[in-house]
Design a protein around this motif. Structure first.
Motif, PDB file in Angstrom:
ATOM      1  N   LEU B  69      21.603 -20.828   8.022  1.00 53.60           N
ATOM      2  CA  LEU B  69      20.529 -20.127   8.727  1.00 53.60           C
ATOM      3  C   LEU B  69      19.977 -18.998   7.861  1.00 53.60           C
ATOM      4  O   LEU B  69      20.730 -18.168   7.366  1.00 53.60           O
ATOM      5  N   GLU B  70      18.642 -18.998   7.709  1.00 59.68           N
ATOM      6  CA  GLU B  70      18.017 -17.971   6.866  1.00 59.68           C
ATOM      7  C   GLU B  70      16.883 -17.233   7.547  1.00 59.68           C
ATOM      8  O   GLU B  70      16.279 -16.350   6.978  1.00 59.68           O
ATOM      9  N   GLU B  71      16.583 -17.632   8.795  1.00 62.53           N
ATOM     10  CA  GLU B  71      15.509 -16.971   9.536  1.00 62.53           C
ATOM     11  C   GLU B  71      16.097 -15.884  10.410  1.00 62.53           C
ATOM     12  O   GLU B  71      16.729 -16.167  11.429  1.00 62.53           O
ATOM     13  N   TRP B  72      15.904 -14.637  10.005  1.00 57.87           N
ATOM     14  CA  TRP B  72      16.437 -13.510  10.784  1.00 57.87           C
ATOM     15  C   TRP B  72      15.397 -13.066  11.794  1.00 57.87           C
ATOM     16  O   TRP B  72      14.220 -12.939  11.464  1.00 57.87           O
ATOM     17  N   VAL B  73      15.840 -12.830  13.029  1.00 54.59           N
ATOM     18  CA  VAL B  73      14.919 -12.499  14.107  1.00 54.59           C
ATOM     19  C   VAL B  73      15.376 -11.224  14.805  1.00 54.59           C
ATOM     20  O   VAL B  73      16.555 -11.098  15.148  1.00 54.59           O
ATOM     21  N   ASP B  74      14.422 -10.286  15.000  1.00 51.71           N
ATOM     22  CA  ASP B  74      14.702  -9.133  15.849  1.00 51.71           C
ATOM     23  C   ASP B  74      14.539  -9.614  17.292  1.00 51.71           C
ATOM     24  O   ASP B  74      13.436  -9.959  17.708  1.00 51.71           O
ATOM     25  N   VAL B  75      15.641  -9.681  18.023  1.00 53.04           N
ATOM     26  CA  VAL B  75      15.570 -10.285  19.362  1.00 53.04           C
ATOM     27  C   VAL B  75      15.346  -9.263  20.479  1.00 53.04           C
ATOM     28  O   VAL B  75      15.408  -9.605  21.660  1.00 53.04           O
TER      29      VAL B  75
END
Lengths: 383, 154
Positions: B69-75
């Motif tokens: 996983l390489e897509e970092w998301v501010d949740v």
């Protein structure tokens, strides 16, 4: 390859809340000796491989598996310990025979829970050390949150969960090995103190000490050793994610998958029709209901109502935990799954005494490894 | 230190204990998760494009497809109560009069286990919207305890 594998010997000691006069080794020795006598085998000569289940922190000894051969007759023989529930051990012993590598294998599990003076901390040490353990919650919170979600998703009530306690502890009165037999009313269960709401204290199994051993054999050896072989028709096991952050909180999906595996081997496509009785997880009362649904006996939300209506009593259409279950004989730590299997074997042999069910041919065993795990196993046995 | 000593109150038994101290590293996924809480007051997840799942806390692999996983998301810092309990026992099994209010708060496709605060036990419901209350930035250390609790969104 050995196509069929049978349980040909059975021995157990206990179960009791405390056993101050004996060591765990003596408990194991006692159970093993009974199993070998029952099977008519000499452990030093006839038993080719040994499997035990144990967890170091439960035993209070590091590398505990080194301490088990002597009292089983397994010194200088093929043996190993697995870290799992007793039913995982049974599955392992089954496979050892199934491969054809061995014809007679023994399996053992025990509990000396009364010697574990800091059991809550030991269980808490199984929580994720970075995400969960710093919060310092008693691990029963996992059961409380799971029960709450299960009730929410299925419409099951606290009263229906309490009905499991009433049934199982009443069943235990007919089981001389079960120390927690009681004749309770629903109100007795519901009026008790809360543990982790909606879970009450009286819906959680107390601990007990004891040991269980079994001897498994290939068909050829089994026919030679006994006229009452109990066949292992299928075994399955499964784990959900251990993470509290990504597991299924409402359903025992791991049990559903373990059952699918066991049913496929045993050729079971309609569990309620093809299985006569079951011994399943009831370390917490709600688990019995959740498990019966995961096993496909009932649809989600049906188990509570049917239990309250008596469908799962010894006289009902699907007797469940006739032994008294964990609520009746006590939480036996890693030996729990073997205790459930013990009852199914006794019933299938017609040796269950006052609690003997009539005309039973196929029984199901299911076990869960307890909080905070998502580890379940299922076995189908027949006579 | 290994202690094996006689318990004076129980002549037939021996007592032993072991101080167990371990160092836990949380890995690349966890490190960034806690640094972001500490420095930015943000909760990070990672998105698996193949499974379309957002893991919270962030991990560097998808447990379903095992993809990296390489897509970092501010949740964000809000979620809802997926399940909760009122816990009447302490860590060591002793009874507590005032229960801990504990919830699993869904965020993305994961979430966090934590305390609920600024709420009475009888007011808590499954589905309730809650938000994170962080410690003041100067007191944050990069741990789950940088979150004081979750509280209902007024």
């Amino acid at each position: 390859m050995n196509e069929r594998v049978a349980i040909v010997g059975l021995g157990w000691t206990g179960f009791r809340p405390v056993t101050p006069e004996v060591s765990y080794r003596e408990l194991m020795y006692d159970a093993a000796l009974r199993a070998y006598t029952d099977a008519g085998v000499d452990p030093r000569r006839d038993v080719e491989s040994f499997v035990t289940v144990a967890e170091d922190f439960h035993e209070g000894t590091s590398i505990f598996d080194e301490y088990v051969p002597d009292q089983l007759g397994a010194a200088l023989k093929s043996m190993h310990t697995i870290c799992g529930d007793g039913l995982h051990g049974l599955a392992t012993a089954y496979m050892l025979v199934r491969t054809g590598q061995f014809d007679i294998v023994a399996i053992e599990g025990h509990s000396k829970a009364s010697n574990l003076l800091t059991i809550d901390e030991v269980t808490a040490y199984a929580q994720d050390p970075v995400l969960n353990r710093p919060l310092r919650f008693n691990t029963h919170f996992v059961a409380g949150m799971e029960m709450n979600r299960y009730l929410h998703e299925t419409g099951t009530t606290r009263e229906q969960c309490a009905a499991v306690v009433v049934k199982n502890r009443y069943n235990a009165l007919a089981n001389p090995s079960a120390p927690y037999g009681a004749n309770l009313a629903l109100a007795d269960v519901l009026s008790g103190p809360m543990l982790s709401s909606p879970l009450g204290h009286r819906e959680a199994a107390e601990h007990a000490d004891g040991a269980i051993a079994m001897v498994l054999a290939s068909e050829e050896k089994a026919r030679h050793l006994t006229d009452k072989p109990i066949w292992i028709e299928g075994v399955g096991w499964c784990n959900d994610s251990p993470s509290l952050e990504s597991r299924d909180w409402g359903q025992a999906t791991y049990t559903q998958e373990a059952a699918r595996m066991a049913y496929r081997q045993a050729g079971i496509n309609n569990p309620l029709q093809m299985i006569d009785f079951a011994e399943v997880d009831d370390i917490y009362a709600y688990k019995e209901l959740q498990t019966l649904e995961a096993l496909g006996f009932f649809r989600p939300g049906e188990a509570g109502e049917l239990t309250a209506d008596g469908f799962t009593t010894p006289e009902g259409e699907l007797p469940v935990n006739v032994s008294g279950g964990s609520l009746g004989w006590g939480h036996l730590l890693d030996a729990t799954g073997l205790a459930r299997a013990l009852e199914v074997v006794l019933q299938l042999r017609g040796e269950a005494g006052a609690r003997q069910l009539e005309d039973v041919e196929v029984g199901l065993v299911q076990s869960w490894r307890g909080i905070p795990t998502t580890s379940g196993a299922v076995a189908i046995l027949s006579n | 230190m290994t202690l094996l000593k006689r318990d004076p109150k129980a002549p037939q038994a021996w007592l032993g204990n072991l101080p167990v101290t371990s160092r836990y590293t949380f890995g690349l996924g966890g490190e960034r998760f806690f640094r972001s809480i500490k420095d930015e007051g943000e909760i990070l997840g990672t998105h698996c494009p193949k499974c379309d799942r957002t893991y919270v806390p962030s991990t560097i692999f998808c447990e379903r497809c095992l993809g990296k996983l390489e897509e970092w998301v501010d949740v964000g810092t809000t979620g809802n109560v997926h399940t909760f309990t009122l816990l009447y026992e302490n860590y060591d099994g002793s009874h507590r009069e005032e229960p801990e209010i504990i919830a699993f708060v869904s965020i993305g496709d994961g979430g966090l286990v934590h305390r609920l605060g600024d709420v009475e036990p009888e007011e808590v419901e499954i589905g309730m919207e809650v938000e994170v209350v962080f410690k003041p930035k100067a007191e944050r250390e990069g741990s789950i305890l940088d979150i004081v609790h979750f509280r209902p969104i007024a």
